[in-house]
Design an enzyme around this catalytic site. Structure first.
Site, PDB file in Angstrom:
ATOM      1  N   LEU A 209     -10.535  -6.656 -12.951  1.00 38.73           N
ATOM      2  CA  LEU A 209     -11.909  -6.275 -12.667  1.00 38.73           C
ATOM      3  C   LEU A 209     -12.806  -6.668 -13.840  1.00 38.73           C
ATOM      4  O   LEU A 209     -12.428  -6.534 -15.000  1.00 38.73           O
ATOM      5  CB  LEU A 209     -12.000  -4.769 -12.424  1.00 38.73           C
ATOM      6  CG  LEU A 209     -11.265  -4.278 -11.171  1.00 38.73           C
ATOM      7  CD1 LEU A 209     -11.183  -2.762 -11.165  1.00 38.73           C
ATOM      8  CD2 LEU A 209     -11.958  -4.788  -9.905  1.00 38.73           C
TER       9      LEU A 209
ATOM     10  N   MET B 214      -4.078  -6.821  -7.383  1.00 38.06           N
ATOM     11  CA  MET B 214      -3.581  -7.848  -8.291  1.00 38.06           C
ATOM     12  C   MET B 214      -4.685  -8.733  -8.865  1.00 38.06           C
ATOM     13  O   MET B 214      -4.455  -9.913  -9.149  1.00 38.06           O
ATOM     14  CB  MET B 214      -2.515  -8.701  -7.580  1.00 38.06           C
ATOM     15  CG  MET B 214      -1.377  -7.891  -6.993  1.00 38.06           C
ATOM     16  SD  MET B 214      -0.597  -6.773  -8.188  1.00 38.06           S
ATOM     17  CE  MET B 214       0.182  -7.957  -9.279  1.00 38.06           C
TER      18      MET B 214
ATOM     19  N   GLY C 269       0.774  -1.229   0.000  1.00 42.43           N
ATOM     20  CA  GLY C 269       0.000   0.000   0.000  1.00 42.43           C
ATOM     21  C   GLY C 269       0.806   1.280   0.000  1.00 42.43           C
ATOM     22  O   GLY C 269       0.323   2.307   0.485  1.00 42.43           O
ATOM     23  N   THR C 270       2.002   1.264  -0.598  1.00 39.92           N
ATOM     24  CA  THR C 270       2.774   2.517  -0.620  1.00 39.92           C
ATOM     25  C   THR C 270       2.109   3.568  -1.509  1.00 39.92           C
ATOM     26  O   THR C 270       2.177   4.765  -1.218  1.00 39.92           O
ATOM     27  CB  THR C 270       4.217   2.271  -1.076  1.00 39.92           C
ATOM     28  OG1 THR C 270       4.227   1.750  -2.410  1.00 39.92           O
ATOM     29  CG2 THR C 270       4.928   1.304  -0.137  1.00 39.92           C
ATOM     30  N   ASN C 271       1.459   3.146  -2.587  1.00 44.83           N
ATOM     31  CA  ASN C 271       0.755   4.122  -3.422  1.00 44.83           C
ATOM     32  C   ASN C 271      -0.484   4.648  -2.713  1.00 44.83           C
ATOM     33  O   ASN C 271      -0.828   5.826  -2.845  1.00 44.83           O
ATOM     34  CB  ASN C 271       0.390   3.495  -4.763  1.00 44.83           C
ATOM     35  CG  ASN C 271       1.576   3.442  -5.704  1.00 44.83           C
ATOM     36  OD1 ASN C 271       2.190   4.457  -6.008  1.00 44.83           O
ATOM     37  ND2 ASN C 271       1.911   2.250  -6.161  1.00 44.83           N
TER      38      ASN C 271
ATOM     39  N   HIS D 248       0.860   1.651 -13.212  1.00 49.24           N
ATOM     40  CA  HIS D 248       1.559   0.498 -13.780  1.00 49.24           C
ATOM     41  C   HIS D 248       3.044   0.836 -13.901  1.00 49.24           C
ATOM     42  O   HIS D 248       3.394   1.909 -14.426  1.00 49.24           O
ATOM     43  CB  HIS D 248       0.968   0.178 -15.158  1.00 49.24           C
ATOM     44  CG  HIS D 248       1.544  -1.040 -15.800  1.00 49.24           C
ATOM     45  ND1 HIS D 248       1.208  -2.321 -15.407  1.00 49.24           N
ATOM     46  CD2 HIS D 248       2.441  -1.173 -16.804  1.00 49.24           C
ATOM     47  CE1 HIS D 248       1.876  -3.188 -16.149  1.00 49.24           C
ATOM     48  NE2 HIS D 248       2.624  -2.530 -17.003  1.00 49.24           N
TER      49      HIS D 248
END
Length: 208
Positions: free
Chosen positions: A97, A94, A17-19, A113
């Protein structure tokens, strides 16, 4: 009179979850933007902890809890809609959808990306690029469509790594680009500054 209602963002993440953290640090509670829901397919994802630390509601949608991907995506979409989400961000999520999910958030799902699309779509892209002998790496933020990393490009940035041999080291070098571009794309979307070029719907114009 300005609208006091915040622009509500939902984030899907599978890993550290760094983004997500970049979005929380740079946007949450600022410029009329609020992260109101963080979902994951992994109950132990660090992204969920990051959200809880900021008081953002979370939910786990584990694969084994649903009969198929369609059912799980329906549950996710229901939750995001109930949360009033206007933009969905996949930040290290990951899972693909389904078209039915995307239809409920038309032109309102974006992804980051770690490659300069259309080169190297899919998974393990940095390792692929290193093996290919790439000397310029980069990051793309794009709209999500029914394909695999085929949606219209919003923002890109490149980085010269002419002697790259270690994919993880390259990803470490790319993370600052991810952490800059993804929040910027969210901010532009929330401000209504993104639109498709009528002459070429694949071209995203940035206004203002």
């Amino acid at each position: 009179m300005s609208d006091p209602t915040p622009f509500r963002v939902g984030v899907l993440a599978s890993g550290t979850g760094t983004n997500l953290q970049a979005i929380l640090d740079q946007l949450h509670g600022q410029d009329g933007i609020a992260v109101v829901a963080v979902g994951s397919d992994k109950p132990d994802a660090r992204a969920l902890e990051r959200a809880r630390e900021r008081g953002v509601p979370t939910r786990v949608f584990a694969r084994d809890d649903y009969p198929d991907r369609q059912a799980r995506d329906t549950a996710i979409a229901d939750w995001l809609e109930e949360s009033g989400v206007r933009l969905v961000v996949t930040a290290g999520y990951m899972q693909l959808l389904t078209p039915a999910f995307l239809a409920r958030f038309p032109d309102a799902v974006i992804n980051v990306h770690p490659a300069l699309l259309p080169a190297f779509p899919g998974l393990n892209v940095i390792a692929q690029a290193v093996d290919y002998g790439v000397k310029v790496f980069g990051v793309t933020v794009h709209f999500v469509d029914d394909g695999v990393d085929t949606g219209a490009i919003i923002l890109q940035a490149a980085l010269d790594v002419p002697r790259a041999t270690d994919p993880e080291a390259v990803h470490d070098a790319l993370r600052p680009l991810e952490h800059r571009l993804l929040p910027e794309a969210v901010r532009l979307f929330a401000a209504g500054a993104l639109r498709r070029d009528p002459a070429n719907p694949r071209r995203i114009l940035i206004e203002g």
